[in-house]
Motif scaffolding. Structure first.
Motif, PDB file in Angstrom:
ATOM      1  N   PRO A  29       1.291  -1.525   0.208  1.00 16.88           N
ATOM      2  CA  PRO A  29       0.048  -0.224   0.059  1.00 16.88           C
ATOM      3  C   PRO A  29       1.153   1.391   0.081  1.00 16.88           C
ATOM      4  N   THR A  30       0.016   2.356  -0.246  1.00 25.02           N
ATOM      5  CA  THR A  30       1.127   3.692  -0.674  1.00 25.02           C
ATOM      6  C   THR A  30      -0.287   4.432   0.718  1.00 25.02           C
ATOM      7  N   VAL A  31       0.905   4.675   1.850  1.00 20.98           N
ATOM      8  CA  VAL A  31      -0.002   4.739   3.217  1.00 20.98           C
ATOM      9  C   VAL A  31      -0.540   6.244   3.477  1.00 20.98           C
ATOM     10  N   TYR A  32      -1.017   6.682   2.667  1.00 22.80           N
ATOM     11  CA  TYR A  32      -1.090   7.988   3.044  1.00 22.80           C
ATOM     12  C   TYR A  32      -2.833   8.282   2.837  1.00 22.80           C
ATOM     13  N   GLY A  33      -3.347   7.163   3.522  1.00 21.55           N
ATOM     14  CA  GLY A  33      -5.161   7.268   3.399  1.00 21.55           C
ATOM     15  C   GLY A  33      -5.037   6.011   4.679  1.00 21.55           C
ATOM     16  N   ARG A  34      -6.717   5.777   4.507  1.00 22.77           N
ATOM     17  CA  ARG A  34      -6.885   4.734   4.881  1.00 22.77           C
ATOM     18  C   ARG A  34      -7.471   3.585   3.314  1.00 22.77           C
ATOM     19  N   SER A  98       2.146   8.644   7.564  1.00 19.61           N
ATOM     20  CA  SER A  98       2.766   6.829   7.214  1.00 19.61           C
ATOM     21  C   SER A  98       2.401   6.006   7.944  1.00 19.61           C
ATOM     22  N   LYS A  99       2.921   6.593   8.719  1.00 20.31           N
ATOM     23  CA  LYS A  99       2.954   5.735   9.963  1.00 20.31           C
ATOM     24  C   LYS A  99       1.106   5.081  10.478  1.00 20.31           C
ATOM     25  N   ARG A 100       0.956   6.397  10.750  1.00 21.29           N
ATOM     26  CA  ARG A 100      -0.922   5.893  12.141  1.00 21.29           C
ATOM     27  C   ARG A 100      -1.678   4.745  10.775  1.00 21.29           C
ATOM     28  N   TRP A 101      -1.473   5.512   8.761  1.00 20.46           N
ATOM     29  CA  TRP A 101      -1.972   4.583   7.713  1.00 20.46           C
ATOM     30  C   TRP A 101      -1.669   2.928   7.949  1.00 20.46           C
ATOM     31  N   THR A 102      -0.119   2.934   8.103  1.00 18.02           N
ATOM     32  CA  THR A 102       1.015   1.946   7.110  1.00 18.02           C
ATOM     33  C   THR A 102       0.056   0.489   8.809  1.00 18.02           C
ATOM     34  N   GLU A 103       0.257   1.068  10.175  1.00 23.62           N
ATOM     35  CA  GLU A 103      -0.379   0.523  11.367  1.00 23.62           C
ATOM     36  C   GLU A 103      -2.384  -0.048  10.998  1.00 23.62           C
ATOM     37  N   GLN A 104      -2.898   0.705  10.294  1.00 21.41           N
ATOM     38  CA  GLN A 104      -4.146   0.607   9.604  1.00 21.41           C
ATOM     39  C   GLN A 104      -4.405  -0.376   8.849  1.00 21.41           C
ATOM     40  N   PHE A 105      -3.161  -0.088   8.056  1.00 15.80           N
ATOM     41  CA  PHE A 105      -3.253  -1.306   6.923  1.00 15.80           C
ATOM     42  C   PHE A 105      -2.846  -2.869   7.503  1.00 15.80           C
ATOM     43  N   ASP A 108      -6.007  -3.828   8.973  1.00 16.42           N
ATOM     44  CA  ASP A 108      -7.695  -4.167   8.329  1.00 16.42           C
ATOM     45  C   ASP A 108      -6.986  -6.110   7.630  1.00 16.42           C
ATOM     46  N   THR A 109      -5.529  -5.168   7.260  1.00 11.13           N
ATOM     47  CA  THR A 109      -5.501  -7.060   6.359  1.00 11.13           C
ATOM     48  C   THR A 109      -5.619  -8.218   7.473  1.00 11.13           C
ATOM     49  N   LYS A 110      -4.932  -7.830   9.033  1.00 12.37           N
ATOM     50  CA  LYS A 110      -5.538  -8.901   9.716  1.00 12.37           C
ATOM     51  C   LYS A 110      -6.517  -9.623  10.291  1.00 12.37           C
ATOM     52  N   SER A 111      -7.394  -8.512  10.084  1.00 11.10           N
ATOM     53  CA  SER A 111      -9.164  -8.839  10.505  1.00 11.10           C
ATOM     54  C   SER A 111      -9.870  -9.179   9.113  1.00 11.10           C
ATOM     55  N   LEU A 112      -9.170  -9.546   8.041  1.00 11.10           N
ATOM     56  CA  LEU A 112      -9.230 -10.358   6.557  1.00 11.10           C
ATOM     57  C   LEU A 112      -7.744 -12.149   6.417  1.00 11.10           C
ATOM     58  N   ASN A 113      -7.864 -11.764   7.999  1.00 12.11           N
ATOM     59  CA  ASN A 113      -7.233 -13.387   8.157  1.00 12.11           C
ATOM     60  C   ASN A 113      -5.975 -13.146   6.609  1.00 12.11           C
ATOM     61  N   VAL A 114      -5.125 -11.997   6.611  1.00 14.02           N
ATOM     62  CA  VAL A 114      -4.161 -12.616   6.241  1.00 14.02           C
ATOM     63  C   VAL A 114      -2.721 -12.523   6.137  1.00 14.02           C
ATOM     64  N   LEU A 115      -2.641 -13.293   6.389  1.00 12.13           N
ATOM     65  CA  LEU A 115      -1.001 -13.977   6.985  1.00 12.13           C
ATOM     66  C   LEU A 115      -0.188 -12.906   6.739  1.00 12.13           C
ATOM     67  N   PRO A 116       0.793 -12.153   7.826  1.00 12.44           N
ATOM     68  CA  PRO A 116       1.779 -11.324   8.341  1.00 12.44           C
ATOM     69  C   PRO A 116       2.571 -12.163   7.034  1.00 12.44           C
ATOM     70  N   VAL A 286     -16.031   2.977   1.252  1.00  9.78           N
ATOM     71  CA  VAL A 286     -16.087   1.735   1.909  1.00  9.78           C
ATOM     72  C   VAL A 286     -14.967   1.053   2.261  1.00  9.78           C
ATOM     73  N   ASN A 287     -14.400   0.909   3.867  1.00  7.99           N
ATOM     74  CA  ASN A 287     -13.522   0.009   4.818  1.00  7.99           C
ATOM     75  C   ASN A 287     -13.891  -0.357   5.384  1.00  7.99           C
ATOM     76  N   ILE A 288     -13.096  -1.140   6.102  1.00 10.48           N
ATOM     77  CA  ILE A 288     -13.622  -2.474   6.651  1.00 10.48           C
ATOM     78  C   ILE A 288     -14.239  -1.985   7.592  1.00 10.48           C
ATOM     79  N   ASP A 289     -14.022  -0.273   8.184  1.00 11.37           N
ATOM     80  CA  ASP A 289     -14.844  -0.614   9.248  1.00 11.37           C
ATOM     81  C   ASP A 289     -16.514   0.122   8.764  1.00 11.37           C
TER      82      ASP A 289
END
Length: 468
Positions: A29-34, A98-105, A108-116, A286-289
């Motif tokens: 992702p480019t981490v400038y937003g959700r 970038s820090k904020r949206w990286t963490e959010q990313f 979000d992916t974790k809630s979709l069971n995307v493996l690390p 539309v995002n995960i929330d």
RNA sequence: GGUCUCUUGGCCGAGUGGCUAGGCGCUGGUCUGCAAAACCAUUUACUCCAGUUCGAGUCUGGAAGAGACCUCCA
């Protein structure tokens, strides 16, 4: 297993460079937003591909970039920096954004069971690697300097247009292309100079002056750093074929003089019907929330993705999402019920002939260019099959879920809520009325409870309350 | 203008020559005081035209329609 390789546009038997191991890079992702659910489809896809490779027995070294350097909002190499723009709008620095949206990313992916991923690498932490790669290209004569940066001369890479089937002539004849000082229409920036008048949040010293790396160079520099100069798989969205990946190939192969990546796998877009077109300006992205607000579990979105082939555009609408949610909930309910019977996990070599048929059908699906819709069909047929006992069903379903990744992790499950005493009282009342066969009063109690936000479900074990 | 993709039943969506995809929804049934859930059953299809073939949703040609990318959104 068979995969569709964008390079050559054909189905190919997958063969890894190193026996039993796969090096895989996914454009992150480019981490400038959700990130919205359209973005998420691509990560669910990459995750599914990884899971299938793992299921096939490969050890997967999965690398993903985090584009946290600001790039540009419009035109080729023109316009305002996206991160800078976001930062200006929220009165933060580009670093904070970038820090904020990286963490959010990652949430979000974790809630979709995307493996690390094995390695998530930030562009800002690999500036030296990027500079080194540009220097290498410079030494080999592939670059030139303009007033605003160092550019890659695509005319020096004869196969430039091959990958994306680019008709360079056609491009030149086409609409609006800002050439500025570029030698060729397709040339792109490797390093951009900071403007003397501005002070950027993110800028670095380089042999060419203070500035920041071009967008494409980070993927080449980091993928080669972590996976070697030649690796197996590179994934990304279909939109990256024409420009980003074409440029990655050009700069990487010119730097190394050999093939960069063997298999390029691209995911199609999640598309919106016109009525529900998402746009940031309308504020209806539309995002995960958003899904959670709709009462849809994030994993229902994963189910939706799996139910369509990754190379086909997938239509999105709330109604479609609701349908996927219903199907997903049914699957969850079935699994819960099955688990209550304490089924045994059986070794796969002890399965009955009928069960082995399901397993084979499942494998046939996933290994055939990730035909997850077919694999899901196999799953439902198995669920409905009365001739398979619960132990075997459970064993197979858990086996399938290694790829599907639909099992809800505990943390995502909604916490048990305290039921108000008044609702419990009403339930007692209703139970008494029912015992007296006073149905009118019992139904009245049901309605009263419904008004408080709970619904009654009568089971053999008694009446249960569910929050609506 | 260039490149590419798609057109399957109420909806989503698999399927590359002959055999039920699957899911959601609808309807009916079983069960239940009623309801919900669950289970069972059932329904509707291959955009149009021409061709190849014993046989086409599946191959070929044409028409119409839709979408994506070329605009650093995956």
């Amino acid at each position: 297993m068979i995969l569709f390789n964008t390079k050559g546009r054909r189905l190919q038997e997958f063969k890894s460079i190193k026996e039993g191991e796969v090096g895989m890079y996914s454009c992150g992702p480019t981490v400038y937003g959700r990130a919205h659910i359209g973005n998420m489809r691509a990560y669910v896809f990459a995750d599914t591909l990884k899971r299938v490779l793992m299921y096939a027995g490969y050890k997967v070294n999965h690398v993903m970039n985090i584009t946290d350097v600001g790039h540009l909002t419009s035109d080729a190499d023109e316009g305002e920096d996206k991160l800078a723009k976001a930062a200006r709008e929220s009165h933060e620095t580009a670093w904070e954004i970038s820090k904020r949206w990286t963490e959010q990313f990652f949430k979000d992916t974790k809630s979709l069971n995307v493996l690390p991923v094995t390695t998530a690498c930030k562009a800002t932490e690999h500036i030296a690697d990027q500079i080194a790669l540009v220097q290498k290209l410079e030494e080999k004569g592939y670059t030139y300097r303009t007033s605003d940066g160092i550019y890659f001369d695509t005319a020096k890479f004869p196969h430039y247009g091959d990958f994306a089937h680019l008709d360079i002539e056609g491009l030149q004849a086409g609409i609006r292309v800002d050439m500025s000082e570029k030698r060729n229409k397709t040339d792109f920036a490797l390093w951009k100079f900071s403007k003397p008048t501005e002070k950027r949040d993110m800028e670095w010293d380089s042999p060419w002056g203070v500035g920041f790396p071009g967008w494409h160079i980070e993927c080449s520099a980091m993928s080669m750093k972590y996976l070697g100069e030649k690796f197996d798989i590179h994934t990304g969205g279909i939109d990256h074929v024409t420009i980003h990946h074409t440029n990655e190939i050009a700069q990487s192969e010119c730097a190394t003089d050999h093939t960069f990546v063997n298999y390029w796998i691209h995911c199609e877009f999640l598309t919106m019907s016109n009525a529900e077109k998402m746009s940031k300006s309308l504020g209806n992205v539309v995002n995960i929330d958003t899904l959670r607000e709709y009462g849809i579990k994030p994993l229902a979105f994963r189910y939706l993705c799996l139910n369509a082939h990754y190379r086909k555009q997938l239509l999105y609408s709330k109604e479609i999402l609701m349908g996927a949610n219903n199907a997903y909930n049914k699957w969850c309910a079935f699994m819960d019920k099955l688990k209550e019977e304490n089924p045994k996990m059986l070794p796969l070599n002890q399965l009955s002939e009928a069960s082995v048929k399901y397993l084979d059908e499942f494998k046939q699906g996933i290994f055939n260019n990730l035909n997850t819709p077919q694999a899901l069909a196999t799953m439902w047929n198995l669920i409905h099959d009365k001739n398979i006992n619960n132990d075997e069903k459970y064993t197979l379903l858990m086996e399938f879920d290694k790829v599907f990744g639909l099992t809800e992790v505990e943390a995502e499950k909604p916490a048990e809520v305290e039921i108000p005493a008044e609702v419990l009282d009403l339930l007692d009342q209703r139970n008494r009325y029912r015992a007296e066969k006073n149905w009118a009063q019992a139904d009245a109690a049901r309605d009263a409870i419904k008004a408080k936000g709970y619904t009654i479900v009568d089971t053999k074990e008694g009446s249960k309350l569910q929050k609506i």
